[in-house]
Design a protein around this motif. Sequence first.
Motif: not given
Length: 82
Positions: A8-20
């Motif tokens: 989902x969009x929320x999961x993608x945002x969370x993933x982006x934060x972790x990767x960053x």
Amino acid sequence: MTDPDSFSEDQRKFLAMLVSDMHGPTCTGSLLRIMESLVYELKPDFDWDSQAISDESTRADVEVCFAALQYLKVKQAANDKD
């Protein structure tokens, strides 16, 4: 493990934060590895089953954490210069 393409969009945002966070001076990667060790310590035969966690929000977060951990492992393997 859930395919990140279906996040989902929320999961993608969370993933982006972790990767960053993995690119900075944080312990995100270490914490993800600790999470993985804990899961396999508690349940050695663990195989990702999306129904294993009944709380939908927690399940979504765990899916993202495992995806981020896989990203970290691939990145480290690609950068390994043995």
